[in-house]
Scaffold this motif. Structure first.
Motif, short mmCIF file in Angstrom:
data_model
loop_
_atom_site.label_atom_id
_atom_site.label_comp_id
_atom_site.label_asym_id
_atom_site.label_seq_id
_atom_site.Cartn_x
_atom_site.Cartn_y
_atom_site.Cartn_z
N ALA A 29 0.82 -1.21 0.00
CA ALA A 29 0.00 0.00 0.00
C ALA A 29 0.86 1.26 0.00
O ALA A 29 0.57 2.22 -0.72
CB ALA A 29 -0.93 -0.01 1.22
N ALA A 30 1.91 1.27 0.81
CA ALA A 30 2.79 2.44 0.87
C ALA A 30 3.45 2.70 -0.47
O ALA A 30 3.55 3.85 -0.92
CB ALA A 30 3.85 2.24 1.96
N VAL A 31 3.89 1.64 -1.14
CA VAL A 31 4.52 1.79 -2.46
C VAL A 31 3.51 2.29 -3.47
O VAL A 31 3.80 3.20 -4.26
CB VAL A 31 5.13 0.45 -2.92
CG1 VAL A 31 5.60 0.53 -4.37
CG2 VAL A 31 6.29 0.05 -2.01
N LEU A 57 -5.28 -5.06 1.81
CA LEU A 57 -4.60 -4.09 0.96
C LEU A 57 -5.60 -3.12 0.33
O LEU A 57 -5.35 -1.91 0.26
CB LEU A 57 -3.80 -4.81 -0.12
CG LEU A 57 -3.06 -3.95 -1.14
CD1 LEU A 57 -2.18 -2.90 -0.47
CD2 LEU A 57 -2.22 -4.83 -2.06
N ARG A 58 -6.73 -3.65 -0.09
CA ARG A 58 -7.75 -2.78 -0.70
C ARG A 58 -8.33 -1.80 0.30
O ARG A 58 -8.82 -0.74 -0.08
CB ARG A 58 -8.85 -3.65 -1.31
CG ARG A 58 -8.43 -4.25 -2.66
CD ARG A 58 -9.52 -5.11 -3.25
NE ARG A 58 -9.25 -5.38 -4.66
CZ ARG A 58 -9.53 -6.52 -5.27
NH1 ARG A 58 -10.11 -7.51 -4.58
NH2 ARG A 58 -9.28 -6.68 -6.55
N SER A 59 -8.28 -2.15 1.59
CA SER A 59 -8.75 -1.21 2.61
C SER A 59 -7.73 -0.11 2.88
O SER A 59 -8.06 0.92 3.49
CB SER A 59 -9.06 -1.96 3.91
OG SER A 59 -7.88 -2.36 4.57
N LEU A 60 -6.49 -0.33 2.44
CA LEU A 60 -5.41 0.63 2.70
C LEU A 60 -5.14 1.56 1.53
O LEU A 60 -4.58 2.65 1.71
CB LEU A 60 -4.12 -0.13 3.03
CG LEU A 60 -4.13 -0.98 4.30
CD1 LEU A 60 -2.87 -1.84 4.40
CD2 LEU A 60 -4.25 -0.08 5.54
N THR A 61 -5.50 1.14 0.32
CA THR A 61 -5.25 1.97 -0.86
C THR A 61 -6.24 1.65 -1.96
O THR A 61 -6.72 0.51 -2.06
CB THR A 61 -3.81 1.76 -1.39
OG1 THR A 61 -3.59 2.61 -2.51
CG2 THR A 61 -3.59 0.31 -1.82
N SER A 62 -6.53 2.65 -2.76
CA SER A 62 -7.36 2.43 -3.94
C SER A 62 -6.50 2.33 -5.19
O SER A 62 -7.01 2.18 -6.30
CB SER A 62 -8.36 3.59 -4.10
OG SER A 62 -7.67 4.83 -4.23
N ARG A 63 -5.18 2.43 -5.02
CA ARG A 63 -4.26 2.37 -6.14
C ARG A 63 -4.09 0.92 -6.63
O ARG A 63 -4.27 -0.02 -5.88
CB ARG A 63 -2.89 2.91 -5.73
CG ARG A 63 -2.88 4.37 -5.31
CD ARG A 63 -3.05 5.27 -6.50
NE ARG A 63 -2.04 4.98 -7.54
CZ ARG A 63 -2.15 5.36 -8.80
NH1 ARG A 63 -3.22 6.02 -9.20
NH2 ARG A 63 -1.19 5.07 -9.67
N PRO A 64 -3.72 0.74 -7.89
CA PRO A 64 -3.48 -0.61 -8.42
C PRO A 64 -2.33 -1.31 -7.71
O PRO A 64 -1.42 -0.68 -7.20
CB PRO A 64 -3.14 -0.35 -9.89
CG PRO A 64 -3.76 0.97 -10.20
CD PRO A 64 -3.62 1.77 -8.94
N PHE A 65 -2.38 -2.63 -7.71
CA PHE A 65 -1.34 -3.45 -7.08
C PHE A 65 -1.28 -4.79 -7.81
O PHE A 65 -2.09 -5.09 -8.68
CB PHE A 65 -1.63 -3.66 -5.59
CG PHE A 65 -2.93 -4.40 -5.33
CD1 PHE A 65 -2.96 -5.78 -5.22
CD2 PHE A 65 -4.12 -3.69 -5.21
CE1 PHE A 65 -4.15 -6.46 -5.00
CE2 PHE A 65 -5.33 -4.36 -4.99
CZ PHE A 65 -5.34 -5.74 -4.88
N GLU A 245 7.81 -0.81 6.82
CA GLU A 245 6.56 -1.49 6.44
C GLU A 245 6.79 -2.94 6.04
O GLU A 245 5.85 -3.74 6.02
CB GLU A 245 5.88 -0.76 5.28
CG GLU A 245 5.39 0.63 5.61
CD GLU A 245 6.44 1.70 5.36
OE1 GLU A 245 6.08 2.89 5.33
OE2 GLU A 245 7.64 1.35 5.19
N SER A 246 8.01 -3.29 5.71
CA SER A 246 8.33 -4.66 5.33
C SER A 246 8.05 -5.62 6.49
O SER A 246 8.28 -5.30 7.65
CB SER A 246 9.81 -4.75 4.93
OG SER A 246 10.32 -6.06 5.06
N ALA A 333 8.68 3.16 3.13
CA ALA A 333 8.56 2.68 1.76
C ALA A 333 8.10 3.78 0.80
O ALA A 333 8.62 3.89 -0.32
CB ALA A 333 7.60 1.50 1.71
N GLY A 334 7.13 4.59 1.22
CA GLY A 334 6.67 5.66 0.35
C GLY A 334 7.76 6.68 0.09
O GLY A 334 7.92 7.16 -1.05
N ARG A 335 8.51 7.01 1.12
CA ARG A 335 9.62 7.95 0.97
C ARG A 335 10.70 7.36 0.06
O ARG A 335 11.30 8.07 -0.75
CB ARG A 335 10.20 8.29 2.34
CG ARG A 335 11.42 9.21 2.31
CD ARG A 335 11.11 10.53 1.64
NE ARG A 335 12.29 11.39 1.55
CZ ARG A 335 12.46 12.33 0.65
NH1 ARG A 335 11.51 12.56 -0.26
NH2 ARG A 335 13.54 13.07 0.65
#
Length: 358
Positions: A29-31, A57-65, A245-246, A333-335
């Motif tokens: 999600a962070a990535v 994961l879907r609860s954490l982001t709406s972005r593709p994965f 996050e890993s 991870a996002g950073r």
């Protein structure tokens, strides 16, 4: 890469699916939120366990994965060789006060059931390791709107990926941490893998499908080099292993930059299949004698590795890592995605002659 796929993630940065509890939903999600493509690893999980992680994961982001599957493995291991190796590991079992695992605990990693879940509950991307899925499988995923990636370690394997109808090939250089994604496990080929940049160039001249480059990449400048060689995106595993996050064990994360672990090596010691990890006691003592027997050896050593991890004993763990492990950065991870993207932009500017090449 087809615009439909690159539209899924703004930065050409893919977080590698690392099985064994590393690629957890919070990491993916962070990535994804930072503009890369996050991945879940379904390997060694049950189909329901995979489904629950997808829901989280879907609860954490709406972005593709993406979700990664292991291909079922053929039965070719020598039972006698497995028995001999189990005898050799008896001292380890005594030391860690546990029993060895059952080598016959399953060969297909629940492949068909996991695939059924992914067809009933489609995800944006599915990738495959240890072989090429059938054309029917690829077509069925395409029908539900899923993009497909398949790992390859040689130009010949990449050609098989293209013929399967997959959307892109993940070219995995020998520098990569963890298991090599060879389509057939041939012991005679151990240690003969191709370096990433050479592999990209060879694959680019062999197939017309897009390439995702994987193997030892830790900096944005390396991503730029992979793109310049012909890749459309880069997949990084070890670089994300050290992030908070890993899901990797803390001892594993610390070992990446611990001066005690000076190099990596391909070994069959932990799983029976070639995989790159930090050289520790277990690898040194058992690597030369481990048979070509995956997943039998994986099942056999699983209790040993779990007890070693629980006791904080890095010398008995499978410390998977790529050749660039000493360059690991303990960034969120996002950073890390943001830093890699900035480094990539700087490298592109330098390569174009508009920046400082120092």
């Amino acid at each position: 890469m087809s615009s439909a796929l690159t539209d899924l993630f703004p930065h050409p940065i893919v977080q590698a699916p690392m099985a064994g509890g590393v690629s957890v939903p919070h990491l993916a999600a962070a990535v994804a939120e930072a503009g890369g493509l996050g991945f879940l690893a379904a390997g060694y999980k049950t189909a329901d366990g995979m489904y629950q992680e997808i829901k989280q994961l879907r609860s954490l982001t709406s972005r593709p994965f993406g979700v990664n599957l292991f291909m079922p493995q053929p039965e070719y291991a020598d039972p006698g060789a497995i028995e001999i190796y189990a005898h050799q590991l008896a001292g380890e079992a005594s030391w860690y006060e546990t029993e060895l695992g059952d080598p016959d605990s399953g060969r297909d990693d629940g492949y068909d059931t996991k695939l059924a879940v992914l067809l009933d509950n489609p995800v944006p991307v599915v990738s495959f390791h240890f072989g090429v899925p059938s054309r029917d499988v690829i077509d069925s995923l395409h029908r539900v709107g899923t993009f497909t990636l398949v790992a390859a370690t040689t130009p010949e394997e990449a050609l098989a990926v293209e013929r399967s109808g997959a959307d892109a090939v993940v070219t995995q250089g020998i520098e990569a941490g963890g298991h090599q994604g060879t389509h057939r496990d041939i012991p005679e080929n151990d240690g003969t893998g191709i370096g990433l940049l050479s592999l990209i160039a060879q694959v680019r001249e062999t197939v017309s499908i897009p390439i995702v480059a994987a193997g030892g990449i830790m900096r944005g400048g390396q991503i730029a080099a992979a793109l310049a060689a012909g890749a459309s995106a880069a997949q990084l595993g070890t670089a994300f292993l050290a992030t908070p996050e890993s899901g990797a064990n803390a001892v594993h994360k610390q070992a990446l930059t611990n001066p005690l672990f000076v190099r990596t090596e391909l070994t069959r010691a932990f799983s029976g299949r070639p995989a790159r990890g930090l050289v520790n006691r277990f690898l040194r003592e058992h690597g030369p004698y481990a048979p070509a027997a995956y997943p039998e050896v994986h099942h056999l050593t699983s209790p040993l590795r779990k007890k070693a991890a629980a006791s904080g004993d890095a010398q008995g763990m499978a410390l998977w890592a790529g050749q660039g492990h000493r360059m690991a950065r303990e960034l969120p991870a996002g950073r890390l995605v943001e830093v890699l993207a900035a480094e990539l932009d700087a490298a592109k500017t330098a390569l174009s002659g508009k920046g400082d090449l120092r």
